[in-house]
Scaffold this motif. Structure first.
Motif, mmCIF file in Angstrom:
data_model
loop_
_atom_site.group_PDB
_atom_site.id
_atom_site.type_symbol
_atom_site.label_atom_id
_atom_site.label_comp_id
_atom_site.label_asym_id
_atom_site.label_seq_id
_atom_site.Cartn_x
_atom_site.Cartn_y
_atom_site.Cartn_z
ATOM 1 N N TRP A 111 0.820 -1.213 0.000
ATOM 2 C CA TRP A 111 0.000 0.000 0.000
ATOM 3 C C TRP A 111 0.851 1.258 0.000
ATOM 4 C CZ3 TRP A 111 0.259 3.584 3.879
ATOM 5 C CH2 TRP A 111 0.767 3.173 5.114
ATOM 6 N N GLN A 112 2.029 1.225 0.643
ATOM 7 C CA GLN A 112 2.890 2.402 0.666
ATOM 8 C C GLN A 112 3.345 2.772 -0.744
ATOM 9 O OE1 GLN A 112 3.390 -0.394 2.480
ATOM 10 N NE2 GLN A 112 3.862 0.117 4.599
ATOM 11 N N ASP A 113 3.554 1.753 -1.589
ATOM 12 C CA ASP A 113 3.950 2.001 -2.971
ATOM 13 C C ASP A 113 2.808 2.603 -3.783
ATOM 14 O OD1 ASP A 113 6.407 0.825 -2.375
ATOM 15 O OD2 ASP A 113 5.721 -1.157 -2.999
ATOM 16 N N VAL A 114 1.583 2.312 -3.374
ATOM 17 C CA VAL A 114 0.416 2.758 -4.132
ATOM 18 C C VAL A 114 0.008 4.172 -3.737
ATOM 19 C CG1 VAL A 114 -2.006 2.275 -4.656
ATOM 20 C CG2 VAL A 114 -0.396 0.386 -4.398
ATOM 21 N N ILE A 115 -0.120 4.427 -2.420
ATOM 22 C CA ILE A 115 -0.645 5.726 -1.991
ATOM 23 C C ILE A 115 0.324 6.549 -1.147
ATOM 24 C CG2 ILE A 115 -3.055 5.049 -2.166
ATOM 25 C CD1 ILE A 115 -3.107 4.551 0.836
ATOM 26 N N GLY A 116 1.537 6.052 -0.913
ATOM 27 C CA GLY A 116 2.530 6.807 -0.159
ATOM 28 C C GLY A 116 2.413 6.573 1.340
ATOM 29 N N TYR A 149 2.154 8.896 3.835
ATOM 30 C CA TYR A 149 1.250 9.790 4.564
ATOM 31 C C TYR A 149 0.168 10.306 3.618
ATOM 32 C CZ TYR A 149 5.204 9.506 7.693
ATOM 33 O OH TYR A 149 6.211 9.034 8.479
ATOM 34 N N PRO A 150 -0.715 9.407 3.175
ATOM 35 C CA PRO A 150 -1.727 9.810 2.195
ATOM 36 C C PRO A 150 -2.841 10.638 2.832
ATOM 37 C CG PRO A 150 -2.104 7.563 2.863
ATOM 38 C CD PRO A 150 -0.822 8.003 3.530
ATOM 39 N N PRO A 151 -3.490 11.482 2.058
ATOM 40 C CA PRO A 151 -4.665 12.192 2.574
ATOM 41 C C PRO A 151 -5.819 11.206 2.776
ATOM 42 C CG PRO A 151 -4.325 12.681 0.243
ATOM 43 C CD PRO A 151 -3.152 11.861 0.699
ATOM 44 N N PRO A 152 -6.759 11.538 3.646
ATOM 45 C CA PRO A 152 -7.877 10.618 3.931
ATOM 46 C C PRO A 152 -8.629 10.150 2.685
ATOM 47 C CG PRO A 152 -7.856 12.405 5.517
ATOM 48 C CD PRO A 152 -6.820 12.729 4.490
ATOM 49 N N ALA A 153 -8.827 11.019 1.714
ATOM 50 C CA ALA A 153 -9.556 10.620 0.498
ATOM 51 C C ALA A 153 -8.808 9.509 -0.241
ATOM 52 C CB ALA A 153 -9.765 11.820 -0.413
ATOM 53 N N ALA A 154 -7.484 9.568 -0.244
ATOM 54 C CA ALA A 154 -6.694 8.535 -0.917
ATOM 55 C C ALA A 154 -6.796 7.206 -0.161
ATOM 56 C CB ALA A 154 -5.240 8.966 -1.033
ATOM 57 N N VAL A 155 -6.833 7.264 1.162
ATOM 58 C CA VAL A 155 -6.959 6.045 1.972
ATOM 59 C C VAL A 155 -8.312 5.384 1.701
ATOM 60 C CG1 VAL A 155 -7.100 5.119 4.319
ATOM 61 C CG2 VAL A 155 -5.394 6.860 3.767
ATOM 62 N N ILE A 156 -9.372 6.176 1.709
ATOM 63 C CA ILE A 156 -10.706 5.609 1.459
ATOM 64 C C ILE A 156 -10.788 5.056 0.045
ATOM 65 C CG2 ILE A 156 -13.141 6.206 1.191
ATOM 66 C CD1 ILE A 156 -12.997 7.622 3.783
ATOM 67 N N GLY A 157 -10.224 5.770 -0.932
ATOM 68 C CA GLY A 157 -10.212 5.271 -2.307
ATOM 69 C C GLY A 157 -9.470 3.950 -2.422
ATOM 70 N N HIS A 158 -8.334 3.844 -1.743
ATOM 71 C CA HIS A 158 -7.552 2.606 -1.778
ATOM 72 C C HIS A 158 -8.329 1.461 -1.118
ATOM 73 C CE1 HIS A 158 -4.032 0.059 -1.978
ATOM 74 N NE2 HIS A 158 -4.108 -0.157 -0.684
ATOM 75 N N ARG A 159 -8.967 1.731 0.014
ATOM 76 C CA ARG A 159 -9.764 0.699 0.693
ATOM 77 C C ARG A 159 -10.954 0.275 -0.166
ATOM 78 N NH1 ARG A 159 -8.489 -0.255 6.137
ATOM 79 N NH2 ARG A 159 -6.921 1.196 6.888
ATOM 80 N N LEU A 160 -11.549 1.223 -0.878
ATOM 81 C CA LEU A 160 -12.639 0.875 -1.797
ATOM 82 C C LEU A 160 -12.149 -0.091 -2.866
ATOM 83 C CD1 LEU A 160 -14.566 4.236 -2.282
ATOM 84 C CD2 LEU A 160 -15.548 2.056 -1.574
ATOM 85 N N ARG A 161 -10.980 0.174 -3.440
ATOM 86 C CA ARG A 161 -10.438 -0.713 -4.488
ATOM 87 C C ARG A 161 -10.124 -2.096 -3.927
ATOM 88 N NH1 ARG A 161 -8.199 4.146 -5.664
ATOM 89 N NH2 ARG A 161 -6.201 3.691 -4.704
ATOM 90 N N MET A 162 -9.478 -2.150 -2.744
ATOM 91 C CA MET A 162 -9.141 -3.449 -2.149
ATOM 92 C C MET A 162 -10.393 -4.263 -1.849
ATOM 93 S SD MET A 162 -5.997 -3.032 0.546
ATOM 94 C CE MET A 162 -6.954 -2.084 1.694
ATOM 95 N N ASN A 163 -11.391 -3.626 -1.269
ATOM 96 C CA ASN A 163 -12.582 -4.352 -0.859
ATOM 97 C C ASN A 163 -13.499 -4.663 -2.027
ATOM 98 O OD1 ASN A 163 -12.592 -4.768 2.224
ATOM 99 N ND2 ASN A 163 -11.665 -2.763 1.888
ATOM 100 N N THR A 164 -13.432 -3.880 -3.100
ATOM 101 C CA THR A 164 -14.137 -4.234 -4.332
ATOM 102 C C THR A 164 -13.485 -5.469 -4.939
ATOM 103 O OG1 THR A 164 -14.799 -1.947 -4.723
ATOM 104 C CG2 THR A 164 -14.808 -3.421 -6.626
ATOM 105 N N PHE A 165 -12.145 -5.489 -4.956
ATOM 106 C CA PHE A 165 -11.404 -6.670 -5.412
ATOM 107 C C PHE A 165 -11.814 -7.890 -4.597
ATOM 108 C CE2 PHE A 165 -7.717 -9.285 -4.113
ATOM 109 C CZ PHE A 165 -7.502 -9.979 -5.290
#
Length: 170
Positions: free
Chosen positions: A114-119, A121-137
């Protein structure tokens, strides 16, 4: 005078309630819980390494890492390794919340961390977007597993599977 923050519902032009990204994520967690529960009933499994084998010849591994009163920690993967890292791929680490009936993919390994994907210290919107992608997968994967025939009936504790293999040879 203090201002009081109010919450307003998002309503579309047809008067239907719209979910924000966080609401959508929570609904996805609940949907994934229902799918995982129908597949493997994780609250009933003891910690250990399980395998589900169907006719496709690709064993599914389900590791019950921790079992607590309100949560279960799992890893779901195939018996395949990424040639570059030697890590199981695809792989999803799941936290099952029994009391709220939700499943969260805490992290997935599909080639990158995940650090490679969103860095870092990502902003909250990026964290939620990443969690959406993981949980959709995860939701799509659980649907695929169910359609393929995986389930409680095909799930075996690894030690039991090894004993059956030995009995067939003897």
């Amino acid at each position: 005078m203090q201002k009081i923050a109010t919450r307003t519902a998002h309503v579309d032009t047809l008067g239907r309630l719209r979910l924000g990204k966080f609401g959508w994520l929570m609904a996805l967690y609940a949907e994934n819980h229902a799918r995982l529960q129908r597949l493997f009933e994780p609250a009933d499994l003891l910690p250990g390494h399980y395998e589900s084998v169907i006719s496709d010849g690709l064993p599914l591994q389900l590791d019950v890492l921790e079992q607590h009163r309100y949560t279960t920690e799992l890893r779901l993967t195939y018996s395949m390794l990424d040639p570059l890292t030697g890590e199981p791929d695809p792989s999803a680490y799941l936290r099952v919340y029994h009391d709220t009936r939700q499943v969260e993919a805490t992290h997935c390994y599909v080639g990158r961390r995940w650090q490679d994907v969103i860095g870092m210290y990502p902003p909250p919107a990026a964290v939620i977007g990443h969690r959406l992608r993981m949980n959709t997968f995860l939701g799509k994967w659980l649907q695929y597993l169910a359609e393929g025939g995986h389930g409680v009936a095909t799930l075996r504790l690894q030690a039991q599977a090894d004993v059956k293999k030995i009995e067939k040879v003897a």
